[in-house]
Structures are given as structure tokens and as C-alpha cells.
Design a protein around this motif. Structure first.
Motif, PDB file in Angstrom:
ATOM      1  N   GLN A  90       0.839  -1.197   0.000  1.00  0.00           N
ATOM      2  CA  GLN A  90       0.000   0.000   0.000  1.00  0.00           C
ATOM      3  C   GLN A  90       0.877   1.252   0.000  1.00  0.00           C
ATOM      4  O   GLN A  90       0.584   2.240  -0.678  1.00  0.00           O
ATOM      5  N   GLU A  91       1.976   1.183   0.758  1.00  0.00           N
ATOM      6  CA  GLU A  91       2.926   2.303   0.787  1.00  0.00           C
ATOM      7  C   GLU A  91       3.610   2.459  -0.564  1.00  0.00           C
ATOM      8  O   GLU A  91       3.809   3.581  -1.041  1.00  0.00           O
ATOM      9  N   VAL A  92       3.950   1.330  -1.193  1.00  0.00           N
ATOM     10  CA  VAL A  92       4.568   1.382  -2.519  1.00  0.00           C
ATOM     11  C   VAL A  92       3.631   2.067  -3.512  1.00  0.00           C
ATOM     12  O   VAL A  92       4.051   2.893  -4.334  1.00  0.00           O
ATOM     13  N   LEU A  93       2.351   1.740  -3.434  1.00  0.00           N
ATOM     14  CA  LEU A  93       1.371   2.288  -4.370  1.00  0.00           C
ATOM     15  C   LEU A  93       1.118   3.775  -4.160  1.00  0.00           C
ATOM     16  O   LEU A  93       0.515   4.430  -5.017  1.00  0.00           O
ATOM     17  N   SER A  94       1.556   4.312  -3.033  1.00  0.00           N
ATOM     18  CA  SER A  94       1.400   5.740  -2.766  1.00  0.00           C
ATOM     19  C   SER A  94       2.563   6.557  -3.334  1.00  0.00           C
ATOM     20  O   SER A  94       2.513   7.784  -3.359  1.00  0.00           O
ATOM     21  N   ARG A  95       3.607   5.871  -3.789  1.00  0.00           N
ATOM     22  CA  ARG A  95       4.771   6.561  -4.335  1.00  0.00           C
ATOM     23  C   ARG A  95       4.503   7.025  -5.766  1.00  0.00           C
ATOM     24  O   ARG A  95       3.571   6.584  -6.427  1.00  0.00           O
ATOM     25  N   ARG A  96       5.404   7.868  -6.234  1.00  0.00           N
ATOM     26  CA  ARG A  96       5.309   8.308  -7.628  1.00  0.00           C
ATOM     27  C   ARG A  96       5.592   7.134  -8.568  1.00  0.00           C
ATOM     28  O   ARG A  96       4.913   6.948  -9.568  1.00  0.00           O
ATOM     29  N   THR A  97       6.638   6.354  -8.234  1.00  0.00           N
ATOM     30  CA  THR A  97       6.934   5.142  -8.986  1.00  0.00           C
ATOM     31  C   THR A  97       6.308   3.968  -8.251  1.00  0.00           C
ATOM     32  O   THR A  97       6.749   3.604  -7.163  1.00  0.00           O
ATOM     33  N   LYS A  98       5.294   3.386  -8.847  1.00  0.00           N
ATOM     34  CA  LYS A  98       4.472   2.392  -8.146  1.00  0.00           C
ATOM     35  C   LYS A  98       4.849   0.959  -8.505  1.00  0.00           C
ATOM     36  O   LYS A  98       4.046   0.048  -8.309  1.00  0.00           O
ATOM     37  N   LYS A  99       6.050   0.755  -9.001  1.00  0.00           N
ATOM     38  CA  LYS A  99       6.445  -0.558  -9.480  1.00  0.00           C
ATOM     39  C   LYS A  99       7.677  -1.057  -8.737  1.00  0.00           C
ATOM     40  O   LYS A  99       8.586  -0.288  -8.446  1.00  0.00           O
ATOM     41  N   VAL A 100       7.671  -2.359  -8.432  1.00  0.00           N
ATOM     42  CA  VAL A 100       8.831  -2.998  -7.797  1.00  0.00           C
ATOM     43  C   VAL A 100       9.170  -4.257  -8.601  1.00  0.00           C
ATOM     44  O   VAL A 100       8.304  -4.850  -9.239  1.00  0.00           O
ATOM     45  N   PRO A 101      10.429  -4.703  -8.595  1.00  0.00           N
ATOM     46  CA  PRO A 101      10.838  -5.838  -9.431  1.00  0.00           C
ATOM     47  C   PRO A 101      10.678  -7.197  -8.761  1.00  0.00           C
ATOM     48  O   PRO A 101      11.366  -8.158  -9.118  1.00  0.00           O
ATOM     49  N   ALA A 102       9.759  -7.311  -7.805  1.00  0.00           N
ATOM     50  CA  ALA A 102       9.666  -8.518  -6.984  1.00  0.00           C
ATOM     51  C   ALA A 102       9.422  -9.789  -7.797  1.00  0.00           C
ATOM     52  O   ALA A 102       9.956 -10.856  -7.465  1.00  0.00           O
ATOM     53  N   LEU A 103       8.614  -9.719  -8.839  1.00  0.00           N
ATOM     54  CA  LEU A 103       8.300 -10.910  -9.644  1.00  0.00           C
ATOM     55  C   LEU A 103       8.777 -10.750 -11.088  1.00  0.00           C
ATOM     56  O   LEU A 103       8.226 -11.360 -12.014  1.00  0.00           O
ATOM     57  N   GLN A 104       9.808  -9.981 -11.263  1.00  0.00           N
ATOM     58  CA  GLN A 104      10.344  -9.772 -12.614  1.00  0.00           C
ATOM     59  C   GLN A 104      10.766 -11.106 -13.234  1.00  0.00           C
ATOM     60  O   GLN A 104      11.436 -11.913 -12.598  1.00  0.00           O
ATOM     61  N   GLY A 105      10.349 -11.341 -14.463  1.00  0.00           N
ATOM     62  CA  GLY A 105      10.678 -12.587 -15.146  1.00  0.00           C
ATOM     63  C   GLY A 105       9.658 -13.688 -14.957  1.00  0.00           C
ATOM     64  O   GLY A 105       9.723 -14.722 -15.632  1.00  0.00           O
ATOM     65  N   GLN A 106       8.698 -13.489 -14.047  1.00  0.00           N
ATOM     66  CA  GLN A 106       7.658 -14.496 -13.843  1.00  0.00           C
ATOM     67  C   GLN A 106       6.423 -14.161 -14.671  1.00  0.00           C
ATOM     68  O   GLN A 106       6.193 -13.004 -15.043  1.00  0.00           O
ATOM     69  N   VAL A 107       5.629 -15.195 -14.935  1.00  0.00           N
ATOM     70  CA  VAL A 107       4.430 -15.034 -15.749  1.00  0.00           C
ATOM     71  C   VAL A 107       3.197 -15.344 -14.899  1.00  0.00           C
ATOM     72  O   VAL A 107       3.108 -16.414 -14.284  1.00  0.00           O
ATOM     73  N   VAL A 108       2.268 -14.414 -14.860  1.00  0.00           N
ATOM     74  CA  VAL A 108       0.990 -14.585 -14.156  1.00  0.00           C
ATOM     75  C   VAL A 108      -0.113 -14.669 -15.204  1.00  0.00           C
ATOM     76  O   VAL A 108      -0.292 -13.751 -16.010  1.00  0.00           O
ATOM     77  N   ALA A 109      -0.831 -15.786 -15.217  1.00  0.00           N
ATOM     78  CA  ALA A 109      -1.931 -15.980 -16.162  1.00  0.00           C
ATOM     79  C   ALA A 109      -3.256 -15.807 -15.446  1.00  0.00           C
ATOM     80  O   ALA A 109      -3.537 -16.503 -14.458  1.00  0.00           O
ATOM     81  N   ASN A 110      -4.075 -14.897 -15.911  1.00  0.00           N
ATOM     82  CA  ASN A 110      -5.417 -14.677 -15.368  1.00  0.00           C
ATOM     83  C   ASN A 110      -6.410 -15.478 -16.196  1.00  0.00           C
ATOM     84  O   ASN A 110      -6.762 -15.085 -17.310  1.00  0.00           O
ATOM     85  N   LEU A 111      -6.831 -16.617 -15.641  1.00  0.00           N
ATOM     86  CA  LEU A 111      -7.748 -17.505 -16.344  1.00  0.00           C
ATOM     87  C   LEU A 111      -9.158 -17.301 -15.777  1.00  0.00           C
ATOM     88  O   LEU A 111      -9.534 -17.919 -14.780  1.00  0.00           O
ATOM     89  N   PHE A 112      -9.901 -16.416 -16.405  1.00  0.00           N
ATOM     90  CA  PHE A 112     -11.234 -16.064 -15.917  1.00  0.00           C
ATOM     91  C   PHE A 112     -12.277 -16.683 -16.849  1.00  0.00           C
ATOM     92  O   PHE A 112     -12.485 -16.217 -17.969  1.00  0.00           O
ATOM     93  N   PHE A 113     -12.903 -17.748 -16.351  1.00  0.00           N
ATOM     94  CA  PHE A 113     -13.937 -18.444 -17.099  1.00  0.00           C
ATOM     95  C   PHE A 113     -15.314 -17.840 -16.825  1.00  0.00           C
ATOM     96  O   PHE A 113     -16.330 -18.399 -17.229  1.00  0.00           O
TER      97      PHE A 113
END
Length: 335
Positions: free
Chosen positions: A33-56
Motif C-alpha cells: 500500500q505504501e509502494v502504491l502511494s509513491r510516484r513510482t508504483k512498481k517494484v521488481p519482486a516478480l520480474q521474469g515471472q508469468v501470471v496468467a489470469n484464467l477467468f472463465f
């Protein structure tokens, strides 16, 4: 953000969540939540990983929230829609999941109209011996864990923004009002609120809240005496309540005429300013959305920031889903 005490590979239900796991999610979400309050709202925590949103199943808030959460963590995202997929040509759900697995997916976020589908895909991934995590984004009338967690985070953050934690709700009275029978959100919220030590009061017409609902769904051994109450009238549930959660009437899941009319439902169970006078002076109202204005809640009350936490829930959703993706994804190693 340490994850040494987090050992959960999938998030499918809140039924077996421990108090420590709730607190880890709350603290991690507060950090994001604190990260999202910054000007830069991105962090490299999952860089290189793939998240698939499978919404049926159709979704606005949950799907967009998970997609944004993944992007804020620097993950690559894949979005699936059943109406434009090979499922229209006869492909099975498991084959669809395996297709995304073959593309290098690390985390699958799954929503389906049938209960148990995320669990079935998780079991298949485990059987295949792959390190793919599955996150349940809502399955039928079973559960919606991320919604339950973001509601918990929204309430706890209101009480103590710097240190949201489960114990803050000990002894609080929380009313859940509406279509409880068909609500996966209600089930997840009941699990989390019972774990917090809150008093949970369910209120709905008898057709939407059967007498044996709590015993059948949750079992007597999981609920301490004096924690879960069922009301077929609204007033006892609202009396001295600290928070009120109102739920959407899920007409798409109703297989019978369970209500005389929407007007009568609003008169008896719709949340309005006058009805909130029964509650604590600082009562707050939540709704998971989408909202049927003038049915579950009056339009003016929904838009009143003095009472409504509905927009805060949407904002909290991104931080909580970042936390969940981070916690189940941070243990994975990239080649």
C-alpha cells in the motif's frame, strides 16, 4: 518483506488459514500500500515471472485488480477469456491450463462458475510436479479468498493503518447482510472474521439464509459459541454493529423465485442511512461489488465517504493481491 514463515503454495480457501498467515498477508499488503502511494508504483519482486489470469466467468474488479497487481510487481501477464478461447472448440479446462503451463506460466489466477475448479487445476499442477501456484479468484458458491482478505485489510487498516493485524477485530460486531446462500464472498469473510475473534451476524430472508446454513457450511467444531449468529430480520444484526457488509443479490445463481420483489427486499434488508442509526455511531459499510444501487444499499449512502468503504475496498484490492502474488511467487526461482 520476509516470507520465511509463509509456506503456502496455493491460495484456494481461507478455511485453513492460520492467524499467522492472516497477519503476514496484512503486513505485506500494508507494505505494498505504501509502494502504491509513491510516484513510482512498481517494484521488481516478480520480474521474469508469468501470471496468467484464467477467468472463465465475467469480472471487472477482480480481474483488473490482479492484472494491475502483477504488473506492479513487474511480472508478465497473460489474460484469458473463455468466449474467445479454444474452449469454444471443445478444449477442456485442464487442457487450457496445461497450455498456459507450456507457455511458462508461474502463477495461475483462476475464476470459474463451478466450485472446485481452481482446486482441480492445483491438484493437476501438483501431480505433474511443476512449481506452478494457483490462486482462487472465486469459484461458484465456494469461496473468494482474495476478496475476504481485502475486506479484512480494509477494516484493519481503518483501525490501525500503520499496523493492520487480525487481533484488531477481537470482539467487534460485524453484520453481513444479503444473498448469503449464493455468496462465495460471505463464506470467505466468515472464515476470516471468525479467525479474528469478531462476532459475525448474518441477516437475510429465510430463502437466502437457511436455518442450518452455518452448521452445514462451517461445522460446529470450527465456530466458537457466541461468534456466529443468524437473523431473518435486519434490525438485530445491525444493533450496535461496528461494520456492515452488504452483498449483491446474485440473480444469475438463483434457480427459483426466492424473493417477492426487489422493492420489498430493499425495504426489509436494503442498507440506508435511517437503518444505520441502529449501529455504532462510527459504523462503516462495505460491499464487494458490483452494486445494485437502490437494492442492497441506497445510492446516496454508497457515495458517502463518511460511511462507505466501497472505494477503499477497490484500492485495497490491488495491495492485497500484490501481497498474495508476492508471497506465493517469491519462493520461485527464475532460470
Amino acid at each position: 518483506m520476509p516470507t520465511s514463515t509463509w509456506n503456502r503454495h496455493h491460495v484456494l480457501s481461507l478455511a485453513d488459514f492460520t492467524a499467522a498467515e492472516y497477519d503476514i498477508v496484512l503486513k505485506t499488503a500494508a507494505s505494498f500500500q505504501e509502494v502504491l502511494s509513491r510516484r513510482t508504483k512498481k517494484v521488481p519482486a516478480l520480474q521474469g515471472q508469468v501470471v496468467a489470469n484464467l477467468f472463465f466467468e465475467p469480472s471487472t474488479r477482480t480481474r483488473s485488480s490482479f492484472e494491475l497487481a502483477a504488473k506492479r510487481l513487474s511480472a508478465d501477464t497473460l489474460n484469458f477469456a473463455a468466449s474467445t478461447s479454444s474452449m469454444t472448440k471443445g478444449e477442456t479446462i485442464l487442457d487450457t491450463a496445461k497450455t498456459y503451463l507450456a507457455m511458462g506460466t508461474d502463477i495461475m489466477v483462476i475464476r470459474h462458475k463451478e466450485a472446485g475448479v481452481p482446486n482441480a487445476i492445483a491438484q493437476e499442477m501438483d501431480r505433474l510436479g511443476v512449481r506452478v501456484s494457483v490462486l482462487n479468484a472465486g469459484d461458484g458458491q465456494h469461496e473468494h479468498p482474495s476478496q475476504g482478505l481485502l475486506d479484512l485489510f480494509t477494516i484493519c487498516s481503518l483501525i490501525d493503518a500503520a499496523n493492520p493485524r487480525l487481533e484488531l477485530l477481537q470482539g467487534k460486531k460485524i453484520a453481513i447482510v444479503g444473498d448469503i446462500l449464493h455468496s462465495r464472498v460471505a463464506r470467505s469473510n466468515i472464515w476470516s472474521l471468525i479467525a479474528s475473534g469478531a462476532q459475525v451476524h448474518l441477516a437475510a430472508p429465510p430463502t437466502l439464509l437457511p436455518k442450518l446454513f452455518a452448521e452445514y457450511i462451517f461445522g460446529e467444531e470450527t465456530v466458537s459459541p457466541g461468534q456466529l449468529f443468524i437473523h431473518w430480520q435486519l434490525e438485530p444484526a445491525l444493533q450496535d454493529a461496528d461494520f456492515v457488509m452488504t452483498l449483491r443479490l446474485q440473480k444469475e445463481r438463483m434457480t427459483a423465485n426466492l424473493l417477492p420483489s426487489l422493492r420489498e427486499y430493499h425495504q426489509l434488508f436494503g442498507i440506508t442511512r435511517s437503518k444505520l442509526q441502529l449501529c455504532q455511531p462510527n459504523v462503516k459499510v462495505l460491499h464487494p461489488g458490483p452494486v445494485n444501487r437502490g437494492v442492497e444499499i441506497s445510492s446516496d449512502l454508497m457515495d458517502d465517504p463518511e460511511f462507505s468503504l466501497i472505494q477503499s475496498q477497490v484500492t485495497s484490492g490491488v495491495a492485497v493481491r500484490m501481497a498474495l502474488l508476492y508471497l506465493i511467487g517469491s519462493g520461485k526461482t527464475n532460470p
